[in-house]
Design a protein around this motif. Structure first.
Motif, PDB file in Angstrom:
ATOM      1  N   GLU A  81      35.542  -9.179   0.957  1.00  0.00           N
ATOM      2  CA  GLU A  81      35.981  -9.023   2.482  1.00  0.00           C
ATOM      3  C   GLU A  81      35.570  -7.703   3.167  1.00  0.00           C
ATOM      4  N   LEU A  82      34.760  -7.678   4.100  1.00  0.00           N
ATOM      5  CA  LEU A  82      34.311  -6.498   4.978  1.00  0.00           C
ATOM      6  C   LEU A  82      35.544  -6.177   5.841  1.00  0.00           C
ATOM      7  N   VAL A  83      35.898  -4.891   5.611  1.00  0.00           N
ATOM      8  CA  VAL A  83      36.784  -4.163   6.368  1.00  0.00           C
ATOM      9  C   VAL A  83      36.401  -3.396   7.677  1.00  0.00           C
ATOM     10  N   ASP A  95      33.165  -0.293   4.841  1.00  0.00           N
ATOM     11  CA  ASP A  95      34.189  -0.223   4.147  1.00  0.00           C
ATOM     12  C   ASP A  95      34.364  -1.844   3.786  1.00  0.00           C
ATOM     13  N   TYR A  96      34.741  -2.093   2.339  1.00  0.00           N
ATOM     14  CA  TYR A  96      34.821  -3.546   2.116  1.00  0.00           C
ATOM     15  C   TYR A  96      35.852  -3.693   0.935  1.00  0.00           C
ATOM     16  N   CYS A 100      38.033  -8.468  -6.297  1.00  0.00           N
ATOM     17  CA  CYS A 100      39.224  -8.225  -7.123  1.00  0.00           C
ATOM     18  C   CYS A 100      40.284  -7.465  -6.050  1.00  0.00           C
ATOM     19  N   GLY A 101      39.974  -7.061  -4.911  1.00  0.00           N
ATOM     20  CA  GLY A 101      40.880  -6.270  -4.019  1.00  0.00           C
ATOM     21  C   GLY A 101      40.508  -4.942  -4.214  1.00  0.00           C
ATOM     22  N   THR A 102      39.751  -4.270  -4.879  1.00  0.00           N
ATOM     23  CA  THR A 102      39.205  -2.949  -4.954  1.00  0.00           C
ATOM     24  C   THR A 102      38.671  -2.392  -3.716  1.00  0.00           C
ATOM     25  N   PRO A 118      27.829  -6.316  -4.563  1.00  0.00           N
ATOM     26  CA  PRO A 118      28.877  -5.375  -4.015  1.00  0.00           C
ATOM     27  C   PRO A 118      30.095  -5.064  -4.963  1.00  0.00           C
ATOM     28  N   TYR A 119      30.064  -5.582  -6.199  1.00  0.00           N
ATOM     29  CA  TYR A 119      31.199  -5.498  -7.036  1.00  0.00           C
ATOM     30  C   TYR A 119      31.650  -4.112  -7.514  1.00  0.00           C
ATOM     31  N   CYS A 120      32.739  -3.809  -7.783  1.00  0.00           N
ATOM     32  CA  CYS A 120      33.154  -2.708  -8.387  1.00  0.00           C
ATOM     33  C   CYS A 120      32.739  -2.728 -10.098  1.00  0.00           C
ATOM     34  N   LEU A 121      33.122  -1.518 -10.746  1.00  0.00           N
ATOM     35  CA  LEU A 121      32.519  -1.604 -12.232  1.00  0.00           C
ATOM     36  C   LEU A 121      33.440  -2.581 -12.993  1.00  0.00           C
ATOM     37  N   LYS A 122      34.663  -2.764 -12.770  1.00  0.00           N
ATOM     38  CA  LYS A 122      35.510  -3.517 -13.611  1.00  0.00           C
ATOM     39  C   LYS A 122      34.850  -5.142 -13.406  1.00  0.00           C
ATOM     40  N   CYS A 123      34.674  -5.446 -12.191  1.00  0.00           N
ATOM     41  CA  CYS A 123      34.179  -6.822 -11.858  1.00  0.00           C
ATOM     42  C   CYS A 123      32.740  -6.922 -12.385  1.00  0.00           C
TER      43      CYS A 123
END
Length: 145
Positions: A81-83, A95-96, A100-102, A118-123
């Motif tokens: 989601e683009l913030v 900002d996005y 997973c919501g991070t 565009p994912y975080c390290l966890k994803c």
């Protein structure tokens, strides 16, 4: 001795290629000139770069090419989601939210050119783990069944 390039020469040179010169005054070779391409896009370029072959960034695809809607669609296709409310250019820090919501920050240029997703390290780790599991299951199904 070198002859100084004048605005009339530049105007006729651009018109030979179907471009309209909007700039009315020419100072030097480092000056950006405003031009209108045959498809009515406005862009700026130095005369030397125009002579070298640099043409409309929109038509050639060299420009950002992304509108606010394109950026939102790019993120939604990846379940993010683009913030950021206002998108100006590809080097703007966005900002996005990861799938997973991070909360994350990055530029569209980095995401498009240097990053796979565009994912975080966890994803990313989770996706890689699932991919390895799927590959192993596919391999085992070919061997045992």
């Amino acid at each position: 001795m070198r002859v100084r390039t004048d605005i009339n020469f530049i105007k006729s040179y651009c018109e030979d290629y179907g471009y309209e010169l909007i700039t009315t005054e020419y100072k030097n070779q480092k000056q950006k000139l405003e031009l209108r391409c045959p498809k009515s896009h406005l862009y700026s370029v130095t005369f030397n770069n125009f002579k070298r072959g640099d043409r409309c960034t929109t038509c050639s695809g060299k420009g950002s090419g992304f509108t606010k809607l394109d950026v939102q669609e790019w993120f939604s296709d990846r379940k993010c989601e683009l913030v950021t409310k206002e998108y100006m250019h590809q080097k703007q820090l966005l900002d996005y939210l990861c799938k997973c919501g991070t909360p994350m920050k990055n530029t569209m240029q980095r995401l498009r050119n240097f990053s796979k997703d565009p994912y975080c390290l966890k994803c990313r780790r989770s996706d890689a783990k699932n991919q390895r599991r799927d590959d192993a299951n596919e391999l085992l199904s070919k061997i045992w069944f």
